[in-house]
Structure formats: structure tokens, C-alpha cells
Design a protein around this motif. Structure first.
Motif, PDB file in Angstrom:
ATOM      1  N   ALA A  24      19.562 -16.817 -30.937  1.00  0.00           N
ATOM      2  CA  ALA A  24      20.731 -17.783 -30.708  1.00  0.00           C
ATOM      3  C   ALA A  24      21.719 -17.085 -30.104  1.00  0.00           C
ATOM      4  O   ALA A  24      21.984 -16.013 -29.957  1.00  0.00           O
ATOM      5  CB  ALA A  24      21.108 -18.497 -32.158  1.00  0.00           C
ATOM      6  N   CYS A  25      22.490 -17.780 -29.202  1.00  0.00           N
ATOM      7  CA  CYS A  25      23.690 -17.167 -28.416  1.00  0.00           C
ATOM      8  C   CYS A  25      24.367 -16.469 -29.354  1.00  0.00           C
ATOM      9  O   CYS A  25      24.800 -15.348 -28.963  1.00  0.00           O
ATOM     10  CB  CYS A  25      24.578 -18.447 -27.882  1.00  0.00           C
ATOM     11  N   GLY A  26      24.883 -16.629 -30.514  1.00  0.00           N
ATOM     12  CA  GLY A  26      25.609 -15.638 -31.530  1.00  0.00           C
ATOM     13  C   GLY A  26      24.596 -15.416 -32.451  1.00  0.00           C
ATOM     14  O   GLY A  26      23.516 -15.683 -32.539  1.00  0.00           O
ATOM     15  N   GLY A  27      25.337 -14.459 -33.337  1.00  0.00           N
ATOM     16  CA  GLY A  27      24.367 -14.100 -34.292  1.00  0.00           C
ATOM     17  C   GLY A  27      23.507 -12.656 -34.129  1.00  0.00           C
ATOM     18  O   GLY A  27      22.844 -12.150 -35.122  1.00  0.00           O
ATOM     19  N   VAL A  28      23.540 -12.073 -32.931  1.00  0.00           N
ATOM     20  CA  VAL A  28      22.733 -10.869 -32.743  1.00  0.00           C
ATOM     21  C   VAL A  28      23.555 -10.138 -31.804  1.00  0.00           C
ATOM     22  O   VAL A  28      24.308 -10.679 -30.990  1.00  0.00           O
ATOM     23  CB  VAL A  28      21.633 -11.104 -31.970  1.00  0.00           C
ATOM     24  N   GLY A  29      23.727  -8.853 -32.093  1.00  0.00           N
ATOM     25  CA  GLY A  29      24.672  -7.766 -31.290  1.00  0.00           C
ATOM     26  C   GLY A  29      25.610  -7.668 -31.922  1.00  0.00           C
ATOM     27  O   GLY A  29      26.217  -7.850 -33.128  1.00  0.00           O
ATOM     28  N   GLY A  30      26.407  -6.528 -31.273  1.00  0.00           N
ATOM     29  CA  GLY A  30      27.469  -6.211 -31.940  1.00  0.00           C
ATOM     30  C   GLY A  30      28.959  -6.835 -31.903  1.00  0.00           C
ATOM     31  O   GLY A  30      29.908  -6.438 -32.573  1.00  0.00           O
ATOM     32  N   ASN A  31      28.933  -7.835 -31.128  1.00  0.00           N
ATOM     33  CA  ASN A  31      30.347  -8.719 -31.044  1.00  0.00           C
ATOM     34  C   ASN A  31      30.090 -10.313 -31.493  1.00  0.00           C
ATOM     35  O   ASN A  31      30.153 -10.937 -30.665  1.00  0.00           O
ATOM     36  CB  ASN A  31      30.947  -8.515 -29.819  1.00  0.00           C
ATOM     37  N   ASP A  78      18.225  -3.669 -27.224  1.00  0.00           N
ATOM     38  CA  ASP A  78      17.446  -4.887 -26.809  1.00  0.00           C
ATOM     39  C   ASP A  78      18.069  -6.101 -27.674  1.00  0.00           C
ATOM     40  O   ASP A  78      18.264  -7.048 -27.230  1.00  0.00           O
ATOM     41  CB  ASP A  78      16.046  -4.933 -27.426  1.00  0.00           C
ATOM     42  N   ARG A  79      18.620  -5.853 -28.845  1.00  0.00           N
ATOM     43  CA  ARG A  79      19.131  -7.012 -29.599  1.00  0.00           C
ATOM     44  C   ARG A  79      20.411  -7.331 -28.577  1.00  0.00           C
ATOM     45  O   ARG A  79      20.896  -8.568 -28.788  1.00  0.00           O
ATOM     46  CB  ARG A  79      19.654  -6.418 -31.081  1.00  0.00           C
ATOM     47  N   MET A  80      21.149  -6.431 -28.299  1.00  0.00           N
ATOM     48  CA  MET A  80      22.477  -6.822 -27.436  1.00  0.00           C
ATOM     49  C   MET A  80      22.088  -7.525 -26.179  1.00  0.00           C
ATOM     50  O   MET A  80      22.792  -8.435 -26.034  1.00  0.00           O
ATOM     51  CB  MET A  80      23.086  -5.512 -27.173  1.00  0.00           C
ATOM     52  N   TYR A  81      21.269  -7.179 -25.496  1.00  0.00           N
ATOM     53  CA  TYR A  81      20.680  -7.884 -24.209  1.00  0.00           C
ATOM     54  C   TYR A  81      20.041  -9.268 -24.486  1.00  0.00           C
ATOM     55  O   TYR A  81      20.058 -10.367 -24.003  1.00  0.00           O
ATOM     56  CB  TYR A  81      19.722  -7.138 -23.452  1.00  0.00           C
ATOM     57  N   GLN A  82      19.262  -9.260 -25.750  1.00  0.00           N
ATOM     58  CA  GLN A  82      18.838 -10.620 -26.261  1.00  0.00           C
ATOM     59  C   GLN A  82      19.933 -11.602 -26.524  1.00  0.00           C
ATOM     60  O   GLN A  82      20.001 -12.830 -26.319  1.00  0.00           O
ATOM     61  CB  GLN A  82      17.812 -10.315 -27.619  1.00  0.00           C
ATOM     62  N   ALA A  83      20.922 -11.243 -27.281  1.00  0.00           N
ATOM     63  CA  ALA A  83      22.070 -12.153 -27.739  1.00  0.00           C
ATOM     64  C   ALA A  83      22.818 -12.528 -26.114  1.00  0.00           C
ATOM     65  O   ALA A  83      22.914 -13.740 -25.931  1.00  0.00           O
ATOM     66  CB  ALA A  83      23.177 -11.369 -28.349  1.00  0.00           C
TER      67      ALA A  83
END
Length: 182
Positions: A24-31, A78-83
Motif C-alpha cells: 500500500a502507499c503507506g505502511g512500508v519503508g522508512g518514513n 526494495d521495501r523503500m522503492y515498493q512503497a
């Protein structure tokens, strides 16, 4: 010949294609601002204007963006780019190769686009050339055929990435070469 940026781009594209549907748009990544009452807007500074009023001056345009570190694993990157990709899709982005910098979806998701480590940017790292040579030396020390190519480090062939422990060695060498005691 593949260098870190090309390898990361390939890995990111493959990983993003497979997992985009799960993110989803939020919920993954550092910020992740989800659930914190934030509207996701970039902060701005208000400064006194010459006429006594106030003028709004933009804060650092990169402030708040996810920062890839030298020691970030491929999975973390990958998680950052996926978000970011999920956010773009949510905002109606077209195919990635057709996006323009002023595309509304790109502008809406600018705050989620990951920043590469500054140490890997030749314009920000005065020791970049020395660090590249150190990276090649370290990779060769692990039996990986690397070389300096057009000012960056590269692999002699893409097959080098298939060597046992390649990702581990690349990460170790990157931290040692670009983040070592200077």
C-alpha cells in the motif's frame, strides 16, 4: 559490466514488479506517516519578509524522504522503492518509463522516493575515486572479479553476482570502502 547502481536498479525493478500488488502507499519503508495524523505534506519554514509580513521558504526538498544507508540490505532498499512505486500507482502513475518529473503522481509521491547514500554520489563525496578503488580491492579480496570502469566500480560479468555470498560481500565492501574511517 554492472555497477552498484545498475544492479540496484535491476533488483529494484524485478522486486517491485512482483510485490507492487501487495504493497500500500503507506505502511512500508522508512518514513511511514500513516496513522500519525500527518497529511504527508512537506514542511515549510515561515520567515519574516522584508515588508514585515511573512514569507514562506521551502525547507530542504529532500527532508523526510527515505534515506538509503550504505549498510541497507537489498530487502530494505526494495521495501523503500515498493512503497514509492505503490504510492505512484495509487496516484495514477503511468508506466515507469513514461513518467515525467512534473507528473502529478511523481509530485504527490516525492516524499516517498528513496535517496541514495550521499557517500555513493561523486558530487557529494570528495573521496569517491579513492573509495571506488577500495571497493574494487575489497571485492577482489573476496574472489569477485571487479574493476574500475568509467569512474565507478563494476563487475567483469553479471555472473559475478551469482557467486555464493555475493550480496553479503558487496554490502561489507561498500561499508568498508565508502563509509570507512577517513
Amino acid at each position: 559490466m554492472l555497477n552498484l547502481f545498475h544492479r540496484t536498479a535491476v533488483a529494484t525493478a524485478v522486486g517491485t514488479a512482483g510485490l507492487l500488488l501487495l504493497t500500500a502507499c503507506g505502511g512500508v519503508g522508512g518514513n511511514d506517516d500513516a496513522g500519525k495524523g500527518s497529511d504527508g505534506e512537506v514542511a515549510s519554514l515561515t520567515t519574516p519578509a522584508a515588508d514585515g509580513g511573512s514569507a514562506s521558504a521551502s525547507a530542504d526538498p529532500d527532508a523526510g524522504r527515505p534515506q538509503i544507508r550504505l549498510d541497507s540490505t537489498n530487502e530494505e532498499v526494495d521495501r523503500m522503492y515498493q512503497a514509492w512505486e505503490a504510492c505512484l500507482k495509487e496516484h495514477g502513475a503511468q508506466e515507469k518509463y513514461k513518467r515525467k518529473p512534473n507528473d502529478p503522481s511523481v509530485l504527490a509521491c516525492k516524499g516517498k522516493e528513496p535517496l541514495n547514500p550521499p557517500e555513493l554520489d561523486p558530487s557529494k563525496n570528495p573521496d569517491y575515486s579513492d573509495d571506488v578503488r577500495e571497493m574494487v580491492k575489497c571485492m577482489k579480496g573476496h574472489g569477485i572479479k571487479a574493476l574500475v570502469y568509467q569512474g565507478n566500480w563494476a563487475l567483469e560479468t553479471g555472473d559475478e553476482m551469482n557467486r555464493p555470498h555475493y550480496d553479503e560481500y558487496e554490502l561489507q565492501c561498500q561499508v568498508k570502502a565508502f563509509g570507512g574511517d577517513k
